[in-house]
Scaffold this active site. Sequence first.
Site, PDB file in Angstrom:
ATOM      1  N   SER A 115      42.574  35.233  33.993  1.00 39.95           N
ATOM      2  CA  SER A 115      42.114  36.607  33.809  1.00 39.95           C
ATOM      3  C   SER A 115      40.859  36.853  34.650  1.00 39.95           C
ATOM      4  CB  SER A 115      41.882  36.881  32.323  1.00 39.95           C
ATOM      5  OG  SER A 115      41.649  38.241  32.076  1.00 39.95           O
ATOM      6  N   GLU A 138      51.748  41.980  32.133  1.00 40.48           N
ATOM      7  CA  GLU A 138      50.284  41.949  32.147  1.00 40.48           C
ATOM      8  C   GLU A 138      49.646  43.206  31.557  1.00 40.48           C
ATOM      9  OE1 GLU A 138      48.330  39.564  32.877  1.00 40.48           O
ATOM     10  OE2 GLU A 138      49.293  38.189  34.275  1.00 40.48           O
ATOM     11  N   HIS A 174      49.520  39.531  28.715  1.00 45.61           N
ATOM     12  CA  HIS A 174      48.394  38.888  29.368  1.00 45.61           C
ATOM     13  C   HIS A 174      47.814  37.770  28.513  1.00 45.61           C
ATOM     14  CE1 HIS A 174      44.935  38.723  32.075  1.00 45.61           C
ATOM     15  NE2 HIS A 174      44.132  38.758  31.030  1.00 45.61           N
TER      16      HIS A 174
END
Length: 561
Positions: free
Chosen positions: A246, A372, A482
Amino acid sequence: MHSQNTSRELDSLPSFLAMYLGLWTVALQAAVVFASPLTDPTVQLDSATVTGTLSKGVSSFLGIPFAKPPTGDRRFRLPEPIDPYSTSFSATSMGPACPQQPAKLPILTGLPAEVANAVEGSIFQVLFPDDEDCLTINIIKPADATPTSELPVVAWIFGGGFEVGSTQMYDGKGIVERSISLGQPVIYVSMNYRVTAFGFLASKEVKEAGVGNLGLQDQREALRWIQKYIGAFGGDPTKVTIWGESSGAISVSLQMLADGGDTKGLFRAAFMQSGSPIPVGDITNGQKYYDALVQETGCAGSSDTLSCLRTVPFATLKAAINESPGIFAYQSLNLAWLPRTDGVFLSDTPQKLVQQGKVAKIPIVSGDCDDEGTLFSLSTLNVTTESQIRTYVKTEFLPTISDADLDTLLKAYPEDPLQGSPYDTGIFNILSFQFKRVASVLGDAVFQAPRRFLLSNLSGKQKIWSFLSKRGKSLPFLGAFHATDLLNVYGGGELADYLIRFATNLDPNGSGSTSWPEYTTASPTLLTFVDSIFFPVQITHDTYRKDAMDALTKITLENPV
């Protein structure tokens, strides 16, 4: 072996979710707890003896300061190297997190319980005891490693939207244990760095003072510390792989862009999970957030507002920062606090630096989760019509976009739920009339398209491997959202093996694992992790949504946030 691991993960969706959330539950145990050893391990740093802990053949040295405390007049300044260690100390627990910004969740009523739990248990809801004096580093190594071992090093940079995060979230002991069992031992290092405004303050004042992107500068200082001291733990400073997820992966990619792509010998490879050079613009784009802090802290009347902010009591400053938009705010991934072009760490916008070839020419691994954008689209459920999504994109996500480009964007990403995210779920998961569409735009704009853009520009210049994680697709509304790929590396999955071999050999391949072909524009292969007991790892191609992503990349290049 891998099929068995995957089978355990896929027994049921609740089991998968329990394992995922359990990763954070374990991490939240104040600090990593180890069994009491008979003899505590020690290491010599300068003239100091540092005492760690020992468990199951792994030694840990935690919470070691790597820079001077960024407090008092050092607030909003570049990190300063730590003085030589002269006093012996114990390094048995991780240090506090850098100041965190609470993530204010969108209203989740009506969602299935497992979805609400997934969001509430995600990385963005994990807060830790924090303190301005937070620049510490952790080293976890095989117990038998000595200063002559010269082992490869994986340097972990945590994620959290540049707003939250701590080394306490991750137990690297499992990575080291797995590396030992593979016969390719590595040393695991993790570092804290400043987040929120403490690490990413942005304005013309910040630019003039040359103190932008302090969180990235903290990471850089930690990498310099590794060069100086990792040999004492048995590591080889010439064999450092930087690795993140991330915002941590975005950080890794930006470390590759610093100094015109010159690594300065700080690392030799990079491993990125859900993060690439993002479409951000000049540091003055954050002026409105800086001005709000100045106003709310009583510094508006000062002739030097930046100096004034250094004198504001910590609690007052943090309270003001907490009023700024968080990662679950309506503007979502158009973050208030994030890296921007400052003329010091980043000489130009990240994607232009990629185009200019100012990227470290090192082997890389870069991959994404399939869905995501879903997690970050829960704050936009009131966007339900074509008119409202046009307004949202223009006012919240890409404020400088032209009407013509907006038309192009919405044509490339139509309302058709069959094309939205979670992908490949047909007419299901329509949480609102525009939810799957917004999720597709956000996921591609911030994660998928930047990755493909980076790899297409680097193809033929260096060794590249890329992956896609599709595990967890059956989770309603979120899909393979995500951060779900973290389970595959910290949870004992296949990705850990690929990481360890990559750090050791600069090639993720090895016996016992599916062969992972290199990625090129001519053959953009992806190692794809799927929900299958019999074929959990497959080879696919990075050609999905090509026209849409090409259009999106062109637009974001012209409209950096």
